[in-house]
Design an enzyme around this catalytic site. Structure first.
Site, short mmCIF file in Angstrom:
data_model
loop_
_atom_site.label_atom_id
_atom_site.label_comp_id
_atom_site.label_asym_id
_atom_site.label_seq_id
_atom_site.Cartn_x
_atom_site.Cartn_y
_atom_site.Cartn_z
N THR A 61 0.84 -1.19 0.00
CA THR A 61 0.00 0.00 0.00
C THR A 61 0.88 1.25 0.00
O THR A 61 2.10 1.16 -0.17
CB THR A 61 -1.01 -0.06 1.18
OG1 THR A 61 -1.92 1.01 1.05
CG2 THR A 61 -0.32 -0.02 2.54
N LYS A 65 3.79 1.36 -3.86
CA LYS A 65 3.30 0.61 -5.02
C LYS A 65 4.18 0.76 -6.26
O LYS A 65 4.32 -0.18 -7.04
CB LYS A 65 1.86 1.01 -5.34
CG LYS A 65 0.85 0.53 -4.30
CD LYS A 65 -0.57 0.85 -4.72
CE LYS A 65 -1.56 0.41 -3.66
NZ LYS A 65 -2.95 0.60 -4.07
#
Length: 269
Positions: A61, A65
């Site tokens: 997250t 990413k």
């Protein structure tokens, strides 16, 4: 027992361990899934060490990413086009990367019986969240997908990545003169409390409004949508559970049932 992680910074807010442990229990899969706070300069080393120790996979997250994309030996086409990875699989010394965010969004819209085929879709924002959902949206055969962003050049750059005639970039002032069936907020406005520069004339009883952000209360965008009588106003909790279900399926080869987990998560908010 097989080990999985979710990496982020911050990470304390993550619902992923709750979701995946419910999936594991539901499907009788023996796994342990934990969240881990990673220092901003330690992501690559943390992932490689976990893979080397026998870890099977990880979710990624904010803000890692894009870094995750660079770590991978192999990428799915949707991860390549999104320019971001949220699902890592460790197999035979290789790191495989995928992006399940867009499928999570699409499956949630379909679960709410939103008609995507032949529809005109407005996507607000052109950052990582928007990039991750463009391909799955296009795969639903919409009439058009319009990307609107405060910085027009960023929206144009996103559109150029996909090379699809149904996809176009517009300014906010342009889209305020148009009509849409579905409006999706992929900006950070709901997190920052900023007002989106869209006119209430875009929203009526025929328009579905979706916010990728979720919370106990309606986001500002969804409150605005309800105020102007949107057909549906849907938050991003179903997208969160849906993308997790796709990650779980990639890792375990078993498709968990989403609706019961979603209702348990909603209750826990």
């Amino acid at each position: 027992m097989d080990q999985y992680r979710v990496y982020g910074n911050p990470i304390s807010q993550s619902r992923s361990p709750f979701i995946h442990q419910l999936f594991a229990s539901q499907t009788q899969q023996p796994l342990n899934y934990l969240s881990e706070l990673v220092a901003l300069d330690s992501f690559a080393n943390t992932v490689r060490a976990f893979a080397k120790s026998g870890g099977k996979g990880a979710n990624v997250t904010v803000p890692f990413k894009e870094q995750a994309l660079c770590l991978c030996d192999q990428l799915s086409s949707r991860a390549q086009l999104a320019g971001a990875v949220n699902t890592l699989t460790f197999k035979e010394g290789q790191i495989l990367g995928d992006n399940t965010d867009g499928l999570g969004l699409v499956n949630d819209l379909l679960a709410h019986r939103v008609e995507l085929s032949g529809s005109n879709i407005l996507l607000l924002g052109a950052g990582g969240a928007a990039k991750g959902v463009v391909l799955p949206l296009l795969e639903q055969n919409p009439e058009t997908v319009v990307v609107a962003n405060r910085t027009m050049s960023k929206a144009q750059k996103l559109v150029e990545q996909f090379n699809d005639l149904r996809l176009s970039a517009k300014s906010f002032s342009d889209v305020n003169q148009m009509a849409f069936d579905v409006i999706i907020n992929a900006t950070s406005a709901s997190l920052t409390g900023d007002k989106l520069p869209i006119e209430h004339s875009l929203i009526n009883e025929q328009v579905v409004c979706y916010d990728m952000v979720y919370g106990k209360e309606d986001t500002a965008f969804l409150a605005f949508a309800k105020q102007h009588h949107a057909k549906q106003a849907i938050d991003g909790l179903g997208m969160l559970v849906g993308q997790a279900a796709e990650s779980f399926y990639i890792w375990r080869g078993v498709k968990p049932e989403v609706s019961t987990v979603l209702s348990q998560l909603r209750t826990a908010l």
